[in-house]
Design an enzyme around this catalytic site. Sequence first.
Site, short mmCIF file in Angstrom:
data_model
loop_
_atom_site.label_atom_id
_atom_site.label_comp_id
_atom_site.label_asym_id
_atom_site.label_seq_id
_atom_site.Cartn_x
_atom_site.Cartn_y
_atom_site.Cartn_z
N GLU A 1 0.80 -1.23 0.00
CA GLU A 1 0.00 0.00 0.00
C GLU A 1 0.83 1.28 0.00
O GLU A 1 0.76 2.07 0.95
CB GLU A 1 -0.96 0.00 1.19
CG GLU A 1 -1.88 -1.22 1.22
CD GLU A 1 -2.96 -1.14 2.31
OE1 GLU A 1 -2.91 -0.23 3.14
OE2 GLU A 1 -3.84 -2.01 2.31
N GLU B 1 -5.15 -8.71 1.12
CA GLU B 1 -5.77 -8.33 2.39
C GLU B 1 -7.26 -8.13 2.18
O GLU B 1 -7.68 -7.47 1.21
CB GLU B 1 -5.21 -7.00 2.94
CG GLU B 1 -3.84 -7.11 3.53
CD GLU B 1 -3.35 -5.78 4.12
OE1 GLU B 1 -4.19 -4.94 4.52
OE2 GLU B 1 -2.12 -5.60 4.16
C1 FCB Z 1 -4.28 -2.07 5.66
C2 FCB Z 1 -2.89 -2.37 6.13
C3 FCB Z 1 -2.82 -3.45 7.18
C4 FCB Z 1 -3.95 -3.34 8.17
C5 FCB Z 1 -5.27 -3.21 7.46
C6 FCB Z 1 -6.46 -3.14 8.39
O1 FCB Z 1 -4.34 -0.79 5.13
O2 FCB Z 1 -2.08 -2.79 5.06
O3 FCB Z 1 -1.56 -3.39 7.80
O4 FCB Z 1 -3.72 -2.33 9.06
O5 FCB Z 1 -5.26 -2.09 6.64
#
Ligand code: FCB
Length: 467
Positions: free
Chosen positions: A181, A370
């Site tokens: 990110e 994620e």
């Molecule tokens: C993302 C991050 C991760 C975590 C999630 C909830 O933006 O990459 O580390 O904090 O959010």
Amino acid sequence: MSSTEQIQTLSSADLALARTFPKNFVWGAATAAYQIEGAAQEDGREPSIWDMFAAIPGKVHQGDNGTIANNHYHLVQEDVELMAQLGLGGYRFSIAWPRVIPQGRGAVNAAGLDFYDRLVDTLLTKGITPFATLYHWDLPLALHQEGGWTNRDTAYAYADYAEIVARRLGDRVAGWMTLNEPWCSAYLGYGIGIHAPGEQDLQQAIDAGHHLLLAHGLALPRLRANSAPNVPVGISLNFTPIYPADERAETLRDAERADLFVNRWFIEPLARGQYPDGLFAALEVEPPPVQAGDLELIGAPIDFLGVNNYTRDVVRGGTTPARADESIKVGPVPGACYTEMGWEIYPQALADLLIRLHREYGMQALYVTENGAAFKDNWDSGDQVHDPRRVAYMQEYIGALASAIEQGAPVRGYFVWSLMDNFEWAEGYAKRFGIVYVDYQTQRRITKDSGLWYSALLEAWRANTVS
Ligand code: FCB
């Protein structure tokens, strides 16, 4: 009876869902170094920008920090055992640059590399495929003191670091993510300062974003040259699909502008070798300091795109936001449900996004690196944590994932965020994303119902695909 031995029954809909996923699909969970490791001052690790940031009063909820976190650095064997009990096929973790090269460049800390070496071997022994992220926000503080990501040299230091890690682990990891990110590193860290290093200057964010992308581009060939043949190299980007609240021209225009800034800023240089038209003008900033050859490096083909998605935004036009980087978001959306982060639960966005990345950006291999949800979990000191809303979230999002695959999105794996509750950045320990509960007083791990459900889903999928 350990909590993962509790019986979890799947509905017939869950069983049908499990059956739709292809044979080589990677089912995993994700974490990041600073969020779980702890041992911040041990075995030669030096501070990162997050150690600095968390120490500033008011920056992190209740003054929490990652100094101890989940003590994963010391409990790594138990944690991998837990993953094995859950039946995970893959594990996405991140490597702490300040553990491996404490000053950011120069001397390598053998103990740091050894830790990840043991982690990878332990995973492999348990049949869990390791996917490593090289940078999940923990920039060595020494590099910050030289300008951090606003300094072009940081990109070169990163590429050296990436090569050093690849030389050690590249024979065994199954995939590299150069960055996690970078939008968050750049914008939250340098633009609005709610993440480390806490700067508040949109121009710095744009410049930092370019150096992050350059770091990725410089590292790509070096990771490939120092890893086993065919180890895929990619990057994980965060996406928040934008939907217009109505059909008015001003709404459509503002939704496009939000999409440009939130979603297209990073994917376009990576996928097309150019920044999206109008991005810098819309943000009222100067273009970043692009040098000859940068965009060729940045736009070099990646082997996969990691997609991080939790929610969507609904945008309404007509009212001028206070800042060029903001848009007017509708919330709460009537009838919608929200997680503890205030993020709307909208699984269709994940499907729409995966299809778009394939069709519009030509991505040939996608991983959801994620996806998950924070809810208030109640633990009564026993060996169960009932989290029905997280189970429902996962059912719905994995359902959306199945529908995206059905429609042709080339998704190869899914990593739930997160394996276990952990240090949620500015939210400290208050927000729990784990499928495993962590009692920070005792460091006890208790598998939540969502962990049991996920485990059962994976079991059903395996039973169906292994034949
Ligand atoms: C993302 C991050 C991760 C975590 C999630 C909830 O933006 O990459 O580390 O904090 O959010």
